[in-house]
Structures are given as structure tokens and as C-alpha cells.
Design an enzyme around this catalytic site. Structure first.
Site, PDB file in Angstrom:
ATOM      1  N   ALA A   1     -50.757  33.743  31.019  1.00 56.12           N
ATOM      2  CA  ALA A   1     -49.778  33.482  32.088  1.00 56.12           C
ATOM      3  C   ALA A   1     -48.567  34.414  32.152  1.00 56.12           C
ATOM      4  CB  ALA A   1     -49.299  32.036  31.988  1.00 56.12           C
ATOM      5  N   ALA A   2     -48.176  35.071  31.044  1.00 54.67           N
ATOM      6  CA  ALA A   2     -46.934  35.861  31.086  1.00 54.67           C
ATOM      7  C   ALA A   2     -47.124  37.116  31.930  1.00 54.67           C
ATOM      8  CB  ALA A   2     -46.518  36.251  29.671  1.00 54.67           C
ATOM      9  N   PRO A   3     -46.111  37.547  32.681  1.00 51.69           N
ATOM     10  CA  PRO A   3     -44.754  36.998  32.757  1.00 51.69           C
ATOM     11  C   PRO A   3     -44.576  35.810  33.711  1.00 51.69           C
ATOM     12  CG  PRO A   3     -44.910  38.992  34.067  1.00 51.69           C
ATOM     13  CD  PRO A   3     -46.248  38.817  33.409  1.00 51.69           C
ATOM     14  N   GLY A   4     -45.616  35.398  34.422  1.00 56.19           N
ATOM     15  CA  GLY A   4     -45.450  34.172  35.204  1.00 56.19           C
ATOM     16  C   GLY A   4     -45.691  34.315  36.696  1.00 56.19           C
TER      17      GLY A   4
ATOM     18  N   LYS B   1     -48.581  34.425  38.432  1.00 59.01           N
ATOM     19  CA  LYS B   1     -49.576  33.458  38.918  1.00 59.01           C
ATOM     20  C   LYS B   1     -49.086  32.025  38.687  1.00 59.01           C
ATOM     21  CE  LYS B   1     -52.695  36.819  39.495  1.00 59.01           C
ATOM     22  NZ  LYS B   1     -51.847  37.864  38.897  1.00 59.01           N
TER      23      LYS B   1
ATOM     24  N   ASP C   1     -56.303  35.122  34.340  1.00 63.18           N
ATOM     25  CA  ASP C   1     -55.882  36.425  34.867  1.00 63.18           C
ATOM     26  C   ASP C   1     -55.855  37.336  33.632  1.00 63.18           C
ATOM     27  OD1 ASP C   1     -54.853  38.277  36.736  1.00 63.18           O
ATOM     28  OD2 ASP C   1     -52.804  37.824  36.117  1.00 63.18           O
TER      29      ASP C   1
ATOM     30  N   CYS D   1     -56.818  43.289  37.177  1.00 59.86           N
ATOM     31  CA  CYS D   1     -56.310  44.367  38.037  1.00 59.86           C
ATOM     32  C   CYS D   1     -57.036  45.657  37.679  1.00 59.86           C
ATOM     33  CB  CYS D   1     -54.797  44.489  37.943  1.00 59.86           C
ATOM     34  SG  CYS D   1     -54.196  44.703  36.278  1.00 59.86           S
TER      35      CYS D   1
HETATM   36  N1  SAM Z   1     -50.983  36.129  34.894  1.00 61.41           N
HETATM   37  C1  SAM Z   1     -49.856  36.980  34.624  1.00 61.41           C
HETATM   38  C2  SAM Z   1     -49.014  37.094  35.874  1.00 61.41           C
HETATM   39  O1  SAM Z   1     -49.537  36.909  36.982  1.00 61.41           O
HETATM   40  O2  SAM Z   1     -47.805  37.363  35.745  1.00 61.41           O
HETATM   41  C3  SAM Z   1     -50.276  38.334  34.091  1.00 61.41           C
HETATM   42  C4  SAM Z   1     -51.186  38.231  32.914  1.00 61.41           C
HETATM   43  S1  SAM Z   1     -51.614  39.764  32.167  1.00 61.41           S
HETATM   44  C5  SAM Z   1     -52.723  40.462  33.295  1.00 61.41           C
HETATM   45  C6  SAM Z   1     -52.629  39.252  30.860  1.00 61.41           C
HETATM   46  C7  SAM Z   1     -51.959  38.452  29.764  1.00 61.41           C
HETATM   47  O3  SAM Z   1     -52.945  38.139  28.769  1.00 61.41           O
HETATM   48  C8  SAM Z   1     -50.842  39.187  29.041  1.00 61.41           C
HETATM   49  O4  SAM Z   1     -49.648  38.446  29.119  1.00 61.41           O
HETATM   50  C9  SAM Z   1     -51.334  39.305  27.613  1.00 61.41           C
HETATM   51  O5  SAM Z   1     -50.302  39.135  26.640  1.00 61.41           O
HETATM   52  C10 SAM Z   1     -52.336  38.179  27.496  1.00 61.41           C
HETATM   53  N2  SAM Z   1     -53.363  38.457  26.455  1.00 61.41           N
HETATM   54  C11 SAM Z   1     -53.464  39.534  25.649  1.00 61.41           C
HETATM   55  N3  SAM Z   1     -54.495  39.408  24.826  1.00 61.41           N
HETATM   56  C12 SAM Z   1     -55.067  38.229  25.090  1.00 61.41           C
HETATM   57  C13 SAM Z   1     -56.191  37.544  24.554  1.00 61.41           C
HETATM   58  N4  SAM Z   1     -56.917  38.068  23.591  1.00 61.41           N
HETATM   59  N5  SAM Z   1     -56.483  36.335  25.080  1.00 61.41           N
HETATM   60  C14 SAM Z   1     -55.741  35.808  26.073  1.00 61.41           C
HETATM   61  N6  SAM Z   1     -54.680  36.435  26.625  1.00 61.41           N
HETATM   62  C15 SAM Z   1     -54.360  37.622  26.135  1.00 61.41           C
END
Ligand code: SAM
Length: 430
Positions: A84-87, A89, A151, A204
Site C-alpha cells: 500500500a505505501a505510499p498510499g 491506491k 499493486d 506499472c
Molecule cells: N500501492 C501503492 C500506491 O498506490 O501508492 C504503491 C505500491 S508500490 C508499487 C509496491 C509496494 O510493495 C512498495 O511500497 C514496496 O515497499 C512493497 N513491497 C516490496 N517488496 C514487497 C514484497 N516482497 N511483498 C509485498 N510488498 C512488497
């Protein structure tokens, strides 16, 4: 290649619960999404700090069409945003889902979950839980969620225009690593999804291995793709690769960056989320600072007190037993010298009852000074007051006679000094 040499479009999504938003060019696939002709310095707009809008890449706002296609936006459901980070979605989901729906916004990364929490606190929505857990921990919550958004971390080809780092870090082994991470995340998410529930998967990037090939695995497990509607004028491409029904965005076709999104329904009959038959907290405690929109109960985490809808009580207990919960609801109060005082983030919460506090409206200059952490001069300042900007709650002030002391948190302060930076168009009008 030509598109990658043009500037990235600038877009943002308005939080209609707090602000009507400006007039301007709409993002066609998102009711509250807008474009700006150029990138202003959002940091000098108090409304940005107050959670009135979220600066977000336009293609990712297609989540809205996927959620509407799932048919789950009008129900009291339990939703999970797994990465979810940074938030972006999560704040979007919060605006799309029913206000009675419970959203769990999870981020695995220890540093990134802090910014997720900040953005969700500023968005101010009720029934939102922030967790800091690995996807594997969701094994402990089998078939709990009606809707899950994954995501996923990806090789980022769709960000090649916007982000020079995405271009630098790309290589074939990054794609392979991402494929493995995505497969893991989807496996655990699928187990946590209710029969009849919907999983929305997005990245993305354009790699088939990271996109359609991941969705095919869910189809092999019995899932059915839900077609996400598009309009030809949007320029979004419907993909049928590997027999999957999904959407793809390319920067030479849409006004946005590269993106992939698909929605898959798990086989089976969905059962409604459980309702706890709990009594509301009727003590004369800090819940009196909230509007009586629902039966509130409180939960203590260290020196912080959170408020949550009592009907989600049992579900929240299950989630707290399984995951590392960092924010189980509305941040209500912080313990200070054995007393509860209003939590920093309560000032930004939608369900705050503003009639409980004196209000101090700030003009633009005062609001920017407040956001830099400065005290404000006053005639006879007493007690705790709510600083507002254009009618929206911003933060707390502590009266100290001839000044208001500042309670805006140090990590959130504006530090940048660019007096001539281009301002957002709506703040110039005030
Ligand atoms: N959904 C967010 C938004 O819309 O602002 C963006 C998410 S970003 C594409 C992917 C996220 O997955 C990152 O925050 C990352 O830290 C986290 N991530 C990294 N490795 C991961 C893992 N092995 N399993 C799940 N999440 C992971």
C-alpha cells in the site's frame, strides 16, 4: 520512444469528503481526478497538508473502474490493500468504498509504512487500519477479505519517463526478482480472499511475465477475469494476451504513464462480513470528540488511543492477532502526563466533532508559518484549539497567553525555502 521525451502529465485526486476541488481538466476514468498544466510546488499549499487531495499518476486511477466493475463499492465489505505505501491506491479505495467498509492498508517495508500512515491519517477516513506485515503473515487470515488490491513491486518500465531511477535500475534479473515477489504476494493474497471475492492486480510495467502470466495462475486456480470497462477516447488498451482480460496503458496513447490492471473473481459464493454485536463505549472519554456517526469503541496501542466502529470489533481482534497493526482506526488521543490529549491526526479526521474545540482560522501566511512549526501570536490564547485553513481542520494549537504554541508534528513540517516556487492555481486566488 517519442512519448518518453515529452513531459509527464501532472495529476491529482480530490478528497471530496474535505474539499470540492478546483475546476479543470478531468481524468476521464476517475470522477475526482484532475490534470494540471504544469507541476506546481504542492508543498506550499496548506490544503495538500490537510489531505484535501493526493498527487497521483493518472493511469493508476484506473483502479476506480476495476473497483466499480467488481460491484463491491456499495457494500459493507472488508478490503485489503496488500502493497500500500505510499498510499495512492489506499486513499483512492477509501473514497470509493462504502464508509462502513473496513480497509486494511498494509506495507511490508518498515520505513515506507510510516508515510502510508501519514497519508491515510491526513486523508482522514474512518474504518481504516494500517499494518506493517509481510504477505506471508496473511496466511493467518484465510478467506477473510472480500476485495484485495495487489499493486505489486515491479520492474517499473511504465515509469521510464517519470523516474530516471526506474531507467537506471532496470535489468533482466530485476524482472525475475519481481516475478518471484509478485507470485508470492498473489499466492498469499488468494488464500486470504473469500470465495466469490475479487482480487485486483496492478503493476506499472509492461512485462508479460509480471502481468498477464501472473493473472493466468489465478485463472488456473479457478478465477474468472472481470472485464474492466474503458472508453475508446481514453486510449487505454484492452489486452487479451495469454487469454487474460486486462487493461494496459502506454504513454503515447493515454494521458498518463505505463500501467497494467486486471480484476479476477475467486470461485464460490461470497458471504457477508460479520457484524459484531458490541456496545459502544459510553464513558465520558475522548470518544466524545467524535461525531456520533457510529458506535465507537476504543483501542489502546502504547501511548496512543484509537477509535473504531464497534461492529468491526471481532474482525479487528483477528487482524490484531495475525498482523503487526500500527494504526487500528482513528487516532483519537495521545497520553500526556497521565491524561489523554487530542491526537495530532484527530485534527485531520473526517469524524472529528469540531464543535468540541475552539477554532482558529488561519490565512495563507499563518497556515504556512504553522506548517513550518512556528508559534502564532495571539491576544489571550487558552487551552487546545483547532487550527483551520479554508474551513478544513489542519492541526492543534496549545494556548499560552500571548501566543499559540504549535503542535504540528516535526517530521511533517515544511522545510523547503523557495519563495518564488510556482503555487497551485487555487491558492493564488486566496
Ligand atoms: N500501492 C501503492 C500506491 O498506490 O501508492 C504503491 C505500491 S508500490 C508499487 C509496491 C509496494 O510493495 C512498495 O511500497 C514496496 O515497499 C512493497 N513491497 C516490496 N517488496 C514487497 C514484497 N516482497 N511483498 C509485498 N510488498 C512488497
Amino acid at each position: 520512444a517519442d512519448a518518453l521525451r515529452t513531459p509527464s502529465p501532472v495529476s491529482f485526486r480530490v478528497n471530496k469528503a474535505k474539499w470540492d476541488g478546483p475546476d479543470g481538466e478531468h481524468v476521464s476514468w476517475c470522477a475526482n481526478g484532475y490534470y494540471l498544466p504544469e507541476r506546481p510546488a504542492f508543498t506550499f499549499d496548506p490544503l495538500h497538508h490537510a489531505g484535501c487531495y493526493y498527487v497521483q499518476e493518472a493511469s493508476s486511477m484506473l483502479l476506480e473502474q476495476a473497483v466499480i466493475a467488481s460491484g463491491l463499492d456499495r457494500e459493507r465489505i472488508i478490503a485489503l490493500d496488500l502493497c500500500a505505501a505510499p498510499g495512492g491506491k489506499s486513499t483512492h479505495l477509501r473514497s470509493l468504498l462504502h464508509t462502513d467498509a473496513l480497509l486494511v492498508a498494509n506495507e511490508i517495508d518498515r520505513k515506507r509504512h510510516v508515510i502510508l500512515q501519514e497519508n491515510l491519517w491526513k486523508w482522514g477516513a474512518t474504518n481504516t487500519v494500517v499494518t506493517n506485515s509481510a504477505p506471508k503473515q496473511f496466511e493467518r487470515l484465510p478467506e477473510l477479505f472480500d476485495l484485495i488490491v495487489v499493486d505489486a513491486p515491479c520492474s517499473g518500465e511504465g515509469m521510464f519517463r517519470k523516474d530516471a531511477f526506474a531507467r537506471e535500475q532496470w535489468n533482466e534479473s530485476l524482472v525475475e526478482q519481481c516475478v518471484a515477489m509478485q507470485r508470492d504476494a498473489l499466492t498469499f493474497a488468494w488464500e486470504s480472499l473469500k470465495p466469490g471475492g475479487v482480487l485486483i492486480y496492478s503493476t506499472c510495467t509492461w512485462e508479460v511475465a509480471e502481468n498477464e502470466a501472473q493473472v493466468v495462475r489465478l485463472v488456473e486456480l479457478g478465477g474468472t477475469c472481470i472485464p474492466i470497462p474503458t472508453d475508446p477516447s481514453w486510449g487505454v488498451v484492452r489486452s487479451a494476451r495469454l487469454g487474460v482480460d486486462a487493461l494496459r496503458c502506454y504513454p503515447h496513447r493515454v494521458k498518463g504513464e505505463g500501467f497494467f490492471i486486471a480484476a479476477v473473481r475467486k470461485p464460490g459464493e461470497r458471504t457477508p462480513a460479520r457484524k459484531t454485536d458490541a456496545r459502544a463505549d459510553e464513558s465520558d472519554g475522548p470518544t466524545k470528540w467524535l461525531r456520533a456517526t457510529r458506535p465507537w469503541i476504543t483501542l489502546e496501542e502504547g501511548d496512543e488511543l484509537f477509535a473504531t466502529d464497534a461492529t468491526w470489533g471481532d474482525t479487528l481482534q483477528r487482524i490484531r492477532a495475525a498482523l503487526n497493526v500500527v494504526s487500528p482506526g482513528i487516532p483519537l488521543a495521545e497520553r500526556k502526563a497521565n491524561e489523554w490529549r487530542p491526537h495530532t491526526a484527530l485534527a485531520l479526521a473526517e469524524d472529528l466533532d469540531p464543535s468540541r474545540f475552539a477554532r482558529v482560522p488561519l490565512n495563507m501566511e499563518e497556515a504556512l508559518s504553522y506548517l513550518r512549526g512556528n508559534a502564532l501570536s495571539a491576544a489571550a490564547a487558552q487551552g487546545i484549539a483547532l487550527a483551520t485553513f479554508q474551513g478544513v481542520g489542519l492541526g492543534w494549537l496549545q494556548g499560552a497567553g500571548n501566543r499559540w504554541n504549535n503542535r504540528w508534528p516535526a517530521p511533517w513540517r515544511i522545510r523547503s525555502q523557495h519563495p518564488n516556487a510556482p503555487r497551485v492555481s487555487w491558492s493564488q486566488a486566496h
